[in-house]
Design a protein around this motif. Sequence first.
Motif, PDB file in Angstrom:
ATOM      1  N   PHE A 190      34.940  45.792  42.116  1.00  0.00           N
ATOM      2  CA  PHE A 190      35.042  46.103  43.542  1.00  0.00           C
ATOM      3  C   PHE A 190      34.081  45.213  44.341  1.00  0.00           C
ATOM      4  N   CYS A 191      32.866  45.065  43.843  1.00  0.00           N
ATOM      5  CA  CYS A 191      31.880  44.216  44.521  1.00  0.00           C
ATOM      6  C   CYS A 191      32.338  42.756  44.566  1.00  0.00           C
ATOM      7  N   VAL A 192      32.947  42.290  43.492  1.00  0.00           N
ATOM      8  CA  VAL A 192      33.467  40.920  43.442  1.00  0.00           C
ATOM      9  C   VAL A 192      34.551  40.718  44.498  1.00  0.00           C
ATOM     10  N   GLU A 193      35.477  41.683  44.594  1.00  0.00           N
ATOM     11  CA  GLU A 193      36.564  41.560  45.569  1.00  0.00           C
ATOM     12  C   GLU A 193      36.034  41.637  47.001  1.00  0.00           C
ATOM     13  N   VAL A 194      35.122  42.563  47.260  1.00  0.00           N
ATOM     14  CA  VAL A 194      34.550  42.693  48.606  1.00  0.00           C
ATOM     15  C   VAL A 194      33.804  41.418  48.994  1.00  0.00           C
ATOM     16  N   SER A 195      33.205  40.764  48.007  1.00  0.00           N
ATOM     17  CA  SER A 195      32.475  39.515  48.260  1.00  0.00           C
ATOM     18  C   SER A 195      33.404  38.315  48.412  1.00  0.00           C
ATOM     19  N   ARG A 196      34.716  38.545  48.333  1.00  0.00           N
ATOM     20  CA  ARG A 196      35.741  37.509  48.481  1.00  0.00           C
ATOM     21  C   ARG A 196      35.638  36.444  47.398  1.00  0.00           C
ATOM     22  N   GLY A 197      35.300  36.910  46.207  1.00  0.00           N
ATOM     23  CA  GLY A 197      35.236  36.003  45.073  1.00  0.00           C
ATOM     24  C   GLY A 197      36.148  36.414  43.941  1.00  0.00           C
ATOM     25  N   GLY A 198      37.108  37.306  44.248  1.00  0.00           N
ATOM     26  CA  GLY A 198      37.965  37.856  43.212  1.00  0.00           C
ATOM     27  C   GLY A 198      39.258  37.090  43.008  1.00  0.00           C
ATOM     28  N   PHE A 199      40.342  37.832  42.783  1.00  0.00           N
ATOM     29  CA  PHE A 199      41.643  37.219  42.466  1.00  0.00           C
ATOM     30  C   PHE A 199      41.999  36.138  43.481  1.00  0.00           C
ATOM     31  N   THR A 200      41.870  36.449  44.760  1.00  0.00           N
ATOM     32  CA  THR A 200      42.008  35.447  45.818  1.00  0.00           C
ATOM     33  C   THR A 200      40.869  35.636  46.816  1.00  0.00           C
ATOM     34  N   ARG A 201      40.500  34.551  47.478  1.00  0.00           N
ATOM     35  CA  ARG A 201      39.429  34.624  48.476  1.00  0.00           C
ATOM     36  C   ARG A 201      39.871  35.440  49.681  1.00  0.00           C
ATOM     37  N   LEU A 202      41.125  35.257  50.106  1.00  0.00           N
ATOM     38  CA  LEU A 202      41.681  35.999  51.231  1.00  0.00           C
ATOM     39  C   LEU A 202      42.458  37.190  50.690  1.00  0.00           C
ATOM     40  N   HIS A 203      42.088  38.380  51.113  1.00  0.00           N
ATOM     41  CA  HIS A 203      42.708  39.591  50.572  1.00  0.00           C
ATOM     42  C   HIS A 203      44.196  39.669  50.871  1.00  0.00           C
ATOM     43  N   ARG A 204      44.621  39.073  51.971  1.00  0.00           N
ATOM     44  CA  ARG A 204      46.056  39.126  52.291  1.00  0.00           C
ATOM     45  C   ARG A 204      46.895  38.375  51.253  1.00  0.00           C
ATOM     46  N   GLN A 205      46.290  37.378  50.595  1.00  0.00           N
ATOM     47  CA  GLN A 205      47.024  36.670  49.547  1.00  0.00           C
ATOM     48  C   GLN A 205      47.256  37.557  48.335  1.00  0.00           C
ATOM     49  N   SER A 206      46.269  38.371  47.998  1.00  0.00           N
ATOM     50  CA  SER A 206      46.449  39.309  46.884  1.00  0.00           C
ATOM     51  C   SER A 206      47.519  40.339  47.210  1.00  0.00           C
ATOM     52  N   LEU A 207      47.539  40.805  48.463  1.00  0.00           N
ATOM     53  CA  LEU A 207      48.564  41.755  48.887  1.00  0.00           C
ATOM     54  C   LEU A 207      49.948  41.117  48.846  1.00  0.00           C
ATOM     55  N   ALA A 208      50.030  39.835  49.206  1.00  0.00           N
ATOM     56  CA  ALA A 208      51.309  39.125  49.159  1.00  0.00           C
ATOM     57  C   ALA A 208      51.824  39.043  47.721  1.00  0.00           C
ATOM     58  N   VAL A 209      50.925  38.770  46.775  1.00  0.00           N
ATOM     59  CA  VAL A 209      51.313  38.707  45.359  1.00  0.00           C
ATOM     60  C   VAL A 209      51.853  40.060  44.893  1.00  0.00           C
ATOM     61  N   LEU A 210      51.172  41.137  45.262  1.00  0.00           N
ATOM     62  CA  LEU A 210      51.623  42.484  44.885  1.00  0.00           C
ATOM     63  C   LEU A 210      53.005  42.774  45.462  1.00  0.00           C
ATOM     64  N   PHE A 211      53.214  42.420  46.720  1.00  0.00           N
ATOM     65  CA  PHE A 211      54.516  42.627  47.370  1.00  0.00           C
ATOM     66  C   PHE A 211      55.608  41.834  46.653  1.00  0.00           C
ATOM     67  N   GLN A 212      55.305  40.580  46.288  1.00  0.00           N
ATOM     68  CA  GLN A 212      56.290  39.740  45.609  1.00  0.00           C
ATOM     69  C   GLN A 212      56.637  40.296  44.235  1.00  0.00           C
ATOM     70  N   MET A 213      55.667  40.848  43.538  1.00  0.00           N
ATOM     71  CA  MET A 213      55.940  41.453  42.235  1.00  0.00           C
ATOM     72  C   MET A 213      56.866  42.659  42.356  1.00  0.00           C
ATOM     73  N   LEU A 214      56.628  43.467  43.395  1.00  0.00           N
ATOM     74  CA  LEU A 214      57.400  44.696  43.568  1.00  0.00           C
ATOM     75  C   LEU A 214      58.813  44.442  44.068  1.00  0.00           C
ATOM     76  N   THR A 215      58.999  43.355  44.820  1.00  0.00           N
ATOM     77  CA  THR A 215      60.301  43.108  45.450  1.00  0.00           C
ATOM     78  C   THR A 215      61.103  41.995  44.779  1.00  0.00           C
ATOM     79  N   GLY A 216      60.490  41.251  43.861  1.00  0.00           N
ATOM     80  CA  GLY A 216      61.173  40.120  43.239  1.00  0.00           C
ATOM     81  C   GLY A 216      62.176  40.537  42.185  1.00  0.00           C
ATOM     82  N   ASN A 217      63.047  39.609  41.810  1.00  0.00           N
ATOM     83  CA  ASN A 217      64.083  39.877  40.806  1.00  0.00           C
ATOM     84  C   ASN A 217      63.520  39.967  39.396  1.00  0.00           C
ATOM     85  N   GLU A 218      62.404  39.263  39.145  1.00  0.00           N
ATOM     86  CA  GLU A 218      61.898  39.165  37.780  1.00  0.00           C
ATOM     87  C   GLU A 218      61.315  40.498  37.293  1.00  0.00           C
TER      88      GLU A 218
END
Length: 318
Positions: A190-218
């Motif tokens: 949690f501290c890593v993500e809040v510090s913007r050093g986690g999966f993506t620097r911009l949190h909206r990019q991580s949310l976009a990845v989650l959305f793509q996983m949930l809505t994609g064909n794969e």
Amino acid sequence: MIPEKRSIAIMKELSIENTKQMLMINGADIENPLLLFLHGGPGTPQIGYIRHYQKELERFFTVVHWDQRGSGLSYSKRISQHSMTINHFIKDTIHVTQWLLAHFSKTKLYLAGHSWGSMLALYVVQQRPDLFYAYYGISQVVSPHDEESTAYRHIRKTSEEKKASILSLLTRFIGAPPWKQDIQHLIYRFCVEVSRGGFTRLHRQSLAVLFQMLTGNEYGVRNIHSVLNGLRFSKKHLTDELYRFNAFRSVPSIKVPCVFISGKHDLIVPAEISKQYYQELVAPEKRWIQFENSAHTPHIEEPSLFASTLSRHARYHL
């Protein structure tokens, strides 16, 4: 203009040691070199969203993503927990590589490994350098214990300098690594993500990845349970082995050219550890590249730069 019939976009299921493992293969021209991508985790596959970020890459390579044993579309309750070892994953990777080379009538391919996949890739290129033109280490794992300690010190120092009371309190609460309790690891991430050093620097990019996983064909909602089950299964059986890894001792040299790509803001695998490894590694050719606007996933956060970096290097070798 490349004829459409020379492009490829397929899902392929391989049988490896009585397990079904899924490949996704995409490219503009099957005459292009092969690029096999080893995903992170353990147990964090990319097939469900990655095509949104590799359109340019597909112009230069036939790109292969593989849901590793026990992950994503390769997850099954029937997989033996005793087969969830790094040694088995090395053998799986070599099997996939040899199948690809035979199927596409190639002699070698390019290998990319991200995070957990970068640790696996080092072992593979060490054992079978004859199969690969070059290796791309993305957020290269070197020593998980050292990486966590470095990131912890950075977060602690930065939070105190900026008077970020929440982060300061949380880091004091969990104390310095190593941690034995799951809650300590959760708070640290949690501290890593809040510090913007986690999966993506911009949190909206991580949310976009989650959305793509949930809505994609794969994957989509219908397969998300396999992704989550595979994540739990993989972490349960592979985390201990991962934490015993130390690239300085295990892989001090490789016999293929290599490029290491690190995100400047990465706190999951801090650049200073992987750069030290890069400096000490013995290899026929090696390069270090830092992506200024990325955290842990430079290939997703700066996909155009990633594609141009790999394509320039590949053309140099071919």
